[in-house]
Write a protein that holds these residues in place. Structure first.
Motif, PDB file in Angstrom:
ATOM      1  N   ALA A 141     102.728  18.947 -35.398  1.00 42.49           N
ATOM      2  CA  ALA A 141     103.587  18.461 -34.309  1.00 42.49           C
ATOM      3  C   ALA A 141     103.473  16.946 -34.174  1.00 42.49           C
ATOM      4  O   ALA A 141     104.476  16.250 -33.996  1.00 42.49           O
ATOM      5  N   GLY A 142     102.258  16.423 -34.266  1.00 46.30           N
ATOM      6  CA  GLY A 142     102.052  14.982 -34.141  1.00 46.30           C
ATOM      7  C   GLY A 142     102.726  14.216 -35.273  1.00 46.30           C
ATOM      8  O   GLY A 142     103.411  13.219 -35.047  1.00 46.30           O
ATOM      9  N   LEU A 143     102.548  14.718 -36.504  1.00 47.39           N
ATOM     10  CA  LEU A 143     103.132  14.024 -37.654  1.00 47.39           C
ATOM     11  C   LEU A 143     104.663  14.085 -37.617  1.00 47.39           C
ATOM     12  O   LEU A 143     105.339  13.100 -37.909  1.00 47.39           O
ATOM     13  N   VAL A 144     105.185  15.241 -37.226  1.00 56.57           N
ATOM     14  CA  VAL A 144     106.639  15.365 -37.135  1.00 56.57           C
ATOM     15  C   VAL A 144     107.178  14.456 -36.023  1.00 56.57           C
ATOM     16  O   VAL A 144     108.236  13.847 -36.170  1.00 56.57           O
ATOM     17  N   GLY A 145     106.419  14.349 -34.925  1.00 50.11           N
ATOM     18  CA  GLY A 145     106.822  13.438 -33.851  1.00 50.11           C
ATOM     19  C   GLY A 145     106.942  12.008 -34.372  1.00 50.11           C
ATOM     20  O   GLY A 145     107.913  11.306 -34.072  1.00 50.11           O
ATOM     21  N   VAL A 146     105.972  11.592 -35.175  1.00 48.44           N
ATOM     22  CA  VAL A 146     106.011  10.245 -35.760  1.00 48.44           C
ATOM     23  C   VAL A 146     107.240  10.102 -36.656  1.00 48.44           C
ATOM     24  O   VAL A 146     107.994   9.119 -36.553  1.00 48.44           O
ATOM     25  N   LEU A 147     107.465  11.086 -37.512  1.00 52.54           N
ATOM     26  CA  LEU A 147     108.603  11.030 -38.440  1.00 52.54           C
ATOM     27  C   LEU A 147     109.923  10.957 -37.672  1.00 52.54           C
ATOM     28  O   LEU A 147     110.822  10.182 -38.014  1.00 52.54           O
ATOM     29  N   PHE A 148     110.012  11.753 -36.620  1.00 56.68           N
ATOM     30  CA  PHE A 148     111.220  11.753 -35.789  1.00 56.68           C
ATOM     31  C   PHE A 148     111.428  10.367 -35.187  1.00 56.68           C
ATOM     32  O   PHE A 148     112.540   9.812 -35.210  1.00 56.68           O
ATOM     33  N   GLY A 149     110.339   9.790 -34.669  1.00 52.62           N
ATOM     34  CA  GLY A 149     110.430   8.468 -34.053  1.00 52.62           C
ATOM     35  C   GLY A 149     110.843   7.398 -35.059  1.00 52.62           C
ATOM     36  O   GLY A 149     111.663   6.528 -34.759  1.00 52.62           O
ATOM     37  N   ASP A 168     100.635  25.968 -24.708  1.00 53.57           N
ATOM     38  CA  ASP A 168     100.784  25.165 -25.928  1.00 53.57           C
ATOM     39  C   ASP A 168     100.889  23.668 -25.614  1.00 53.57           C
ATOM     40  O   ASP A 168     101.550  22.921 -26.329  1.00 53.57           O
ATOM     41  N   TRP A 169     100.197  23.253 -24.559  1.00 49.36           N
ATOM     42  CA  TRP A 169     100.323  21.854 -24.120  1.00 49.36           C
ATOM     43  C   TRP A 169      99.869  20.872 -25.203  1.00 49.36           C
ATOM     44  O   TRP A 169     100.450  19.796 -25.354  1.00 49.36           O
ATOM     45  N   ALA A 170      98.852  21.225 -25.970  1.00 52.01           N
ATOM     46  CA  ALA A 170      98.343  20.286 -26.986  1.00 52.01           C
ATOM     47  C   ALA A 170      99.402  20.048 -28.059  1.00 52.01           C
ATOM     48  O   ALA A 170      99.580  18.922 -28.546  1.00 52.01           O
ATOM     49  N   PHE A 171     100.104  21.117 -28.422  1.00 52.44           N
ATOM     50  CA  PHE A 171     101.188  21.030 -29.402  1.00 52.44           C
ATOM     51  C   PHE A 171     102.275  20.074 -28.901  1.00 52.44           C
ATOM     52  O   PHE A 171     102.718  19.159 -29.607  1.00 52.44           O
ATOM     53  N   ARG A 172     102.671  20.285 -27.636  1.00 54.98           N
ATOM     54  CA  ARG A 172     103.731  19.459 -27.041  1.00 54.98           C
ATOM     55  C   ARG A 172     103.285  17.999 -26.902  1.00 54.98           C
ATOM     56  O   ARG A 172     104.046  17.071 -27.167  1.00 54.98           O
ATOM     57  N   LEU A 173     102.043  17.835 -26.481  1.00 55.74           N
ATOM     58  CA  LEU A 173     101.526  16.474 -26.281  1.00 55.74           C
ATOM     59  C   LEU A 173     101.439  15.728 -27.616  1.00 55.74           C
ATOM     60  O   LEU A 173     101.768  14.544 -27.706  1.00 55.74           O
ATOM     61  N   ALA A 174     101.025  16.447 -28.663  1.00 58.67           N
ATOM     62  CA  ALA A 174     100.912  15.812 -29.982  1.00 58.67           C
ATOM     63  C   ALA A 174     102.276  15.307 -30.441  1.00 58.67           C
ATOM     64  O   ALA A 174     102.399  14.181 -30.942  1.00 58.67           O
ATOM     65  N   PHE A 175     103.306  16.127 -30.249  1.00 58.73           N
ATOM     66  CA  PHE A 175     104.658  15.721 -30.645  1.00 58.73           C
ATOM     67  C   PHE A 175     105.105  14.496 -29.848  1.00 58.73           C
ATOM     68  O   PHE A 175     105.630  13.525 -30.399  1.00 58.73           O
ATOM     69  N   THR A 176     104.852  14.546 -28.534  1.00 60.97           N
ATOM     70  CA  THR A 176     105.237  13.442 -27.648  1.00 60.97           C
ATOM     71  C   THR A 176     104.523  12.148 -28.049  1.00 60.97           C
ATOM     72  O   THR A 176     105.139  11.079 -28.152  1.00 60.97           O
ATOM     73  N   LEU A 177     103.225  12.257 -28.278  1.00 61.62           N
ATOM     74  CA  LEU A 177     102.456  11.066 -28.654  1.00 61.62           C
ATOM     75  C   LEU A 177     102.903  10.540 -30.016  1.00 61.62           C
ATOM     76  O   LEU A 177     102.887   9.331 -30.257  1.00 61.62           O
ATOM     77  N   GLY A 178     103.311  11.444 -30.891  1.00 59.29           N
ATOM     78  CA  GLY A 178     103.830  11.023 -32.195  1.00 59.29           C
ATOM     79  C   GLY A 178     105.054  10.130 -32.031  1.00 59.29           C
ATOM     80  O   GLY A 178     105.159   9.082 -32.672  1.00 59.29           O
ATOM     81  N   LEU A 179     105.953  10.527 -31.149  1.00 50.08           N
ATOM     82  CA  LEU A 179     107.151   9.716 -30.893  1.00 50.08           C
ATOM     83  C   LEU A 179     106.777   8.347 -30.339  1.00 50.08           C
ATOM     84  O   LEU A 179     107.338   7.324 -30.725  1.00 50.08           O
ATOM     85  N   ILE A 180     105.819   8.346 -29.418  1.00 46.02           N
ATOM     86  CA  ILE A 180     105.406   7.077 -28.805  1.00 46.02           C
ATOM     87  C   ILE A 180     104.695   6.192 -29.836  1.00 46.02           C
ATOM     88  O   ILE A 180     104.808   4.963 -29.813  1.00 46.02           O
TER      89      ILE A 180
END
Lengths: 141, 143
Positions: free
Chosen positions: A10-18, B50-62
């Motif tokens: 999820a974190g890596l995909v978030g970065v890629l999306f950004g 699944d808050w950790a999953f959601r937070l990871a995605f959010t932090l990835g965008l930031i």
């Protein structure tokens, strides 16, 4: 969803999306507004952003219909809602108004936050407040 | 309608769009989840399991612009809106995406890519009011 592998994904995909949003020009509110301003000097770029995104995502979703689970064993979580009701259309319409006010939608708002744009903090805080309010006052049935 | 050829960036738009589509495809194939940003982020407000999953995605965008800066200067960001105006816009966006169960990513990209009539209806409604709002602000109301 709480397996470490899922959280990392999820974190890596978030970065890629950004990064995609930045490359596409979506993180520049003036460019988004130039797309929405059909009566002015119209910049059609964002139509191509959507085209490029759907061009990649469409086959990915289509291929997944033949399987129940993805690469890491997670079940494909297909959205179940299909109804086109007042709530959906009113929500969509309101979102469009807010999008047109500033040229910022939720993904780019987070990218702008990371880029250190001060107004993005206000936008994201107010957006979360708006979501919370609807959840309290008018929760989905 | 006049097309602004000077600011039109077809290749960057297509490439950025493809990256966005790739991100949506990867989240789906890796985790089985729809890359709907308003839903993933907004869900954090209810402290889900699944808050950790959601937070990871959010932090990835930031984190994306921060990572970008390690290698190159960020492309130009032009935002003239005041803080108060951004508060108002954010509030309307928050109410709208929660009511409408999605935004440009969940409905506009993922929903259209899985050929959902519901997402098409939502996308048409936010595109329509987006165009109308900008028209009113720039041309209609003495703009």
């Amino acid at each position: 969803m709480n397996r470490p592998m899922m959280i990392v994904a999820a974190g890596l995909v978030g970065v890629l999306f950004g990064l995609g949003l930045i490359v596409a020009g979506m993180a520049n509110p003036a460019k988004v507004l130039a797309f929405l301003d059909v009566a002015g000097a119209w910049d059609p770029s964002l139509a191509l952003v959507m085209g490029g995104a759907i061009g990649v995502a469409l086959p990915a979703f289509a291929l997944s219909r033949r399987r129940e689970r993805g690469w890491l064993g997670a079940r494909f979580d297909w959205p179940r809602a299909t109804q086109i009701d007042r709530r959906l259309l009113l929500g969509g319409a309101l979102f469009g108004v807010g999008w047109g006010m500033a040229g910022v939608c939720p993904g780019p708002a987070l990218v702008l936050l990371g880029a250190g744009v001060p107004q993005a903090l206000g936008f994201v805080a107010a957006m979360l407040a708006g979501m919370w309010l609807v959840g309290k006052l008018w929760p989905a049935k | 309608m006049t097309i602004d050829w000077i600011h039109f960036t077809p290749w960057a738009a297509l490439a950025g769009g493809a990256l966005i589509g790739l991100a949506a495809a990867l989240l789906w194939w890796l985790t089985g989840r729809i890359a709907g940003i308003s839903g993933l982020v907004g869900g954090l407000l209810t402290a889900p399991s699944d808050w950790a999953f959601r937070l990871a995605f959010t932090l990835g965008l930031i984190a994306a612009p921060l990572l970008w800066r390690l290698f190159a200067p960020l492309p130009e960001i032009q935002l003239s809106a005041s803080f108060a105006w951004m508060l108002a816009a954010g509030l309307v966006v928050g109410v709208g995406v929660k009511l409408g169960s999605g935004c440009t990513s969940g409905h506009g990209v993922c929903g259209l890519a899985r050929l959902s009539p519901r997402s098409l209806a939502a996308t048409l409604s936010f595109m329509a009011t987006g165009f109308i709002t900008v028209w009113l602000l720039r041309h209609g109301l003495g703009g």
